[in-house]
Design a protein around this motif. Sequence first.
Motif, PDB file in Angstrom:
ATOM      1  N   UNK A   1       3.220  22.982  16.110  1.00 21.62           N
ATOM      2  CA  UNK A   1       2.468  21.842  15.590  1.00 21.62           C
ATOM      3  C   UNK A   1       3.087  20.493  15.948  1.00 21.62           C
ATOM      4  N   UNK A   2       4.410  20.465  16.096  1.00 19.06           N
ATOM      5  CA  UNK A   2       5.105  19.192  16.268  1.00 19.06           C
ATOM      6  C   UNK A   2       4.712  18.414  17.525  1.00 19.06           C
ATOM      7  N   UNK A   3       4.486  19.047  18.672  1.00 18.74           N
ATOM      8  CA  UNK A   3       4.189  18.249  19.870  1.00 18.74           C
ATOM      9  C   UNK A   3       3.034  17.273  19.664  1.00 18.74           C
ATOM     10  N   UNK A   4       1.944  17.741  19.066  1.00 21.00           N
ATOM     11  CA  UNK A   4       0.800  16.860  18.854  1.00 21.00           C
ATOM     12  C   UNK A   4       1.084  15.789  17.824  1.00 21.00           C
ATOM     13  N   UNK A   5       1.725  16.153  16.714  1.00 19.65           N
ATOM     14  CA  UNK A   5       2.019  15.190  15.659  1.00 19.65           C
ATOM     15  C   UNK A   5       3.061  14.180  16.134  1.00 19.65           C
TER      16      UNK A   5
ATOM     17  N   UNK B   1       0.856  -1.191   0.000  1.00 17.12           N
ATOM     18  CA  UNK B   1       0.000   0.000   0.000  1.00 17.12           C
ATOM     19  C   UNK B   1       0.890   1.238   0.000  1.00 17.12           C
ATOM     20  N   UNK B   2       0.776   2.054  -1.042  1.00 19.14           N
ATOM     21  CA  UNK B   2       1.437   3.355  -1.088  1.00 19.14           C
ATOM     22  C   UNK B   2       0.389   4.417  -0.738  1.00 19.14           C
ATOM     23  N   UNK B   3       0.660   5.164   0.316  1.00 23.98           N
ATOM     24  CA  UNK B   3      -0.321   6.144   0.785  1.00 23.98           C
ATOM     25  C   UNK B   3       0.310   7.531   0.864  1.00 23.98           C
ATOM     26  N   UNK B   4      -0.336   8.506   0.221  1.00 29.30           N
ATOM     27  CA  UNK B   4       0.076   9.904   0.314  1.00 29.30           C
ATOM     28  C   UNK B   4      -0.837  10.616   1.316  1.00 29.30           C
ATOM     29  N   UNK B   5      -0.231  11.284   2.295  1.00 28.80           N
ATOM     30  CA  UNK B   5      -0.981  12.119   3.230  1.00 28.80           C
ATOM     31  C   UNK B   5      -0.807  13.565   2.780  1.00 28.80           C
ATOM     32  N   UNK B   6      -1.901  14.178   2.441  1.00 33.09           N
ATOM     33  CA  UNK B   6      -1.890  15.523   1.882  1.00 33.09           C
ATOM     34  C   UNK B   6      -1.215  16.529   2.833  1.00 33.09           C
ATOM     35  N   UNK B   7      -0.257  17.301   2.279  1.00 36.42           N
ATOM     36  CA  UNK B   7       0.398  18.412   2.980  1.00 36.42           C
ATOM     37  C   UNK B   7       1.162  17.984   4.234  1.00 36.42           C
ATOM     38  N   UNK B   8       1.555  16.716   4.300  1.00 32.08           N
ATOM     39  CA  UNK B   8       2.303  16.206   5.452  1.00 32.08           C
ATOM     40  C   UNK B   8       3.784  16.516   5.223  1.00 32.08           C
ATOM     41  N   UNK B   9       4.268  17.592   5.849  1.00 31.47           N
ATOM     42  CA  UNK B   9       5.633  18.034   5.621  1.00 31.47           C
ATOM     43  C   UNK B   9       6.468  18.068   6.883  1.00 31.47           C
ATOM     44  N   UNK B  10       7.731  18.449   6.732  1.00 26.71           N
ATOM     45  CA  UNK B  10       8.648  18.523   7.863  1.00 26.71           C
ATOM     46  C   UNK B  10       8.127  19.450   8.954  1.00 26.71           C
ATOM     47  N   UNK B  11       7.421  20.497   8.574  1.00 32.05           N
ATOM     48  CA  UNK B  11       6.907  21.446   9.564  1.00 32.05           C
ATOM     49  C   UNK B  11       5.982  20.773  10.566  1.00 32.05           C
ATOM     50  N   UNK B  12       5.212  19.794  10.111  1.00 29.24           N
ATOM     51  CA  UNK B  12       4.285  19.106  11.010  1.00 29.24           C
ATOM     52  C   UNK B  12       5.029  18.338  12.091  1.00 29.24           C
ATOM     53  N   UNK B  13       6.260  17.895  11.790  1.00 29.60           N
ATOM     54  CA  UNK B  13       7.020  17.055  12.706  1.00 29.60           C
ATOM     55  C   UNK B  13       7.985  17.866  13.569  1.00 29.60           C
ATOM     56  N   UNK B  14       8.383  19.058  13.095  1.00 29.93           N
ATOM     57  CA  UNK B  14       9.440  19.778  13.794  1.00 29.93           C
ATOM     58  C   UNK B  14       9.080  21.203  14.193  1.00 29.93           C
ATOM     59  N   UNK B  15       7.967  21.740  13.768  1.00 30.31           N
ATOM     60  CA  UNK B  15       7.590  23.098  14.170  1.00 30.31           C
ATOM     61  C   UNK B  15       7.186  23.117  15.643  1.00 30.31           C
ATOM     62  N   UNK B  16       7.647  24.103  16.417  1.00 28.26           N
ATOM     63  CA  UNK B  16       7.353  24.118  17.860  1.00 28.26           C
ATOM     64  C   UNK B  16       5.870  24.147  18.195  1.00 28.26           C
TER      65      UNK B  16
END
Length: 677
Positions: free
Chosen positions: A377-381, A360-375
Amino acid sequence: MSHTTSSRQLPQEERNAATEDLPPDGLPEPATDAGEVTPDAAEAISDAGEVTAGAAEATPDAGEVTAEQHTVASECTGPEAAPAPEAAPETEAVTEAEAAPEAEAATDTNSATPTASACAPAPGWRDRHPIAARALAWTTTALAGALVLATLLLPNDPARLSPAEFVRIPVEGIAGAALLLVLPQTVRRVAAVLAGVGLALLAILDVLDIGFIGALGRGFNVVFDWPLLGDGASFLQDSIGPAGALGVEIAAVVLVLALLVLTALAVLRLSNLMARHRATAAGTTLALGTAWVLSAALGLQIAGAPVASRSTSDLVQARMDGVSATLKDEREFAREAATDPYHSTPGSQLLTGLRGKDVIFTFIESYGRSAVQDPLMAPGVDAVLAKGTKRLRAAGYSARSGWLTSATYGGGSWLGHSTFMSGLWIDNQQRYRTVTAGDHLTLTKAFQRTGAWRTVGIMPGVTKGWPEASWYGLDHVYDSRELGYKGPKFSWSTMPDQYSLSAFQRLEHGRPHDKPLMSEIILTSSHNPWAPLPKTLPWNKVGDGSVYNSIEKAGKNPVDVWQQTDRVRTEYGKSIQYSLNSLISYVEKYGNKNTVLVFLGDHQPVAKVSGDHASRDVPVALVAHDPDVLKRISGWHWTPGLNPGHQGPVWRMDTFRDRFLKAYGPHPDPTTPPAAR
């Protein structure tokens, strides 16, 4: 015929006779017969002292008009009026003193004889209000100058939008003024209008650049980006409704037309003003030219912006160079797309390391580095990724993750999808059209070529025919019309991600097949504008999607969310959490020992969320129940778990296809001729 009192005198005896006929008060008797006109009153004397023969005779009856009166009326009404009758026989002139009483009498009666003041045009508002008229003229000229200056100095980068940009000296304005001063009147006016239209068009392109940089991280390409305006209109309609989108579109068209017309009129007005004050205009142009040269030589700046501006000419040159580069790139990319090391590799030699697996190849729309590392947004993600890693491990799965640099930013998801699948860098619409029109091998088509998998696509964002499905190598595509959804849209997203996965389970994954599945799934709940958002439900409650009606109604309004940057970023983070939770929960519930999941983001969110100058990196993870699957990618040095971390390896997205095919199959066929590669 007109006479003056000094032209000729009556004989003495006739003057005496006339005097004897006067009454004691010295005034002539008015005519008693309505048909009679006193010969002696035939001439009226104007305020300036002139007497027109027979032009001022009065009668007691207002209904009678003499031939002389008709002549005067014709003079007032102009040459278009009815012709005057033949002139009356010349009469003898009387002295001014004798004629004046009769003229006064004619004025006091109901005579219709027009006077000089009656013939004069009524004063206009400019004559009645000269100060206001002068102020309006000055204001209009000032606004015209400000509009022209703004179009000359408008930057095409939102980061440069500041007051300092608009207080500089544009060399294009100086050169244009000098040219208009030496042109003949007709040519000057035509040139002024054309120059105004040209400036307006350049300003429109600058605005498009600003919008594209803010949304896609790049400027507007005048060759192939025009179709994207239609996509933007569709997005607006999905986000704010048909009525709101129509209003925005009408307003945009009106503003464009107004800018074209007003800028042309502004340049024309300024050119006319320069022509009327040629000496002053020439001196001012010379002074500004001298100031520009000195500012350029000294490198003078205002808040970091050079005083001597040539931004308009630079932008024109840049656009011309861009068009040339685009046409050249199109030719070069066509040759590159025709070269493929796996073009002739037999299907029997492809993906041998994944035979029997449901991939299964799955694309999550607009899922970028910012979601994982921005102060913000990152805590929840990060918490979802950490818990998801533990949940999958408990279910018997392992994961590795890294970073891919997307070919697009902020939007244009199809560019990211095609780059990932084709192994070619597809960063513009022309490249996309070129590659999809050819037969370059995609990763999904490689599965199809083997004949060992059934290939399907779950595409909730596709709402009409999608001819690219054959290029991708998908046996069947389930678009938004085939997934059976009965619930509401969530802004742009046609359905929640959990429903898309539930439909995939019902339509394909949960049904018996004689072959394993290779699936490409697009999850759209994290698509801009991130409001309203769905909620995670028990899988047995999803049904046909009608359960989401109340959730959508209780959700937030996109207009309210987008009023504050922090609020937009917060909702974006929540949307990524929802998509990740849906996917992880699906693997937990419906995955098996043959499940292999590759999921990634297609691009970073828009700059309002990711921030200015953000990277184009997106997370990618590979999840498998079989340890041998992950062992094959040990050389990738990806980070254990679903979160790649700050130090995870970063690859260009177009390199993934070849790395994947190499990891799970043999090397390209060495017998393939170079021309076929």
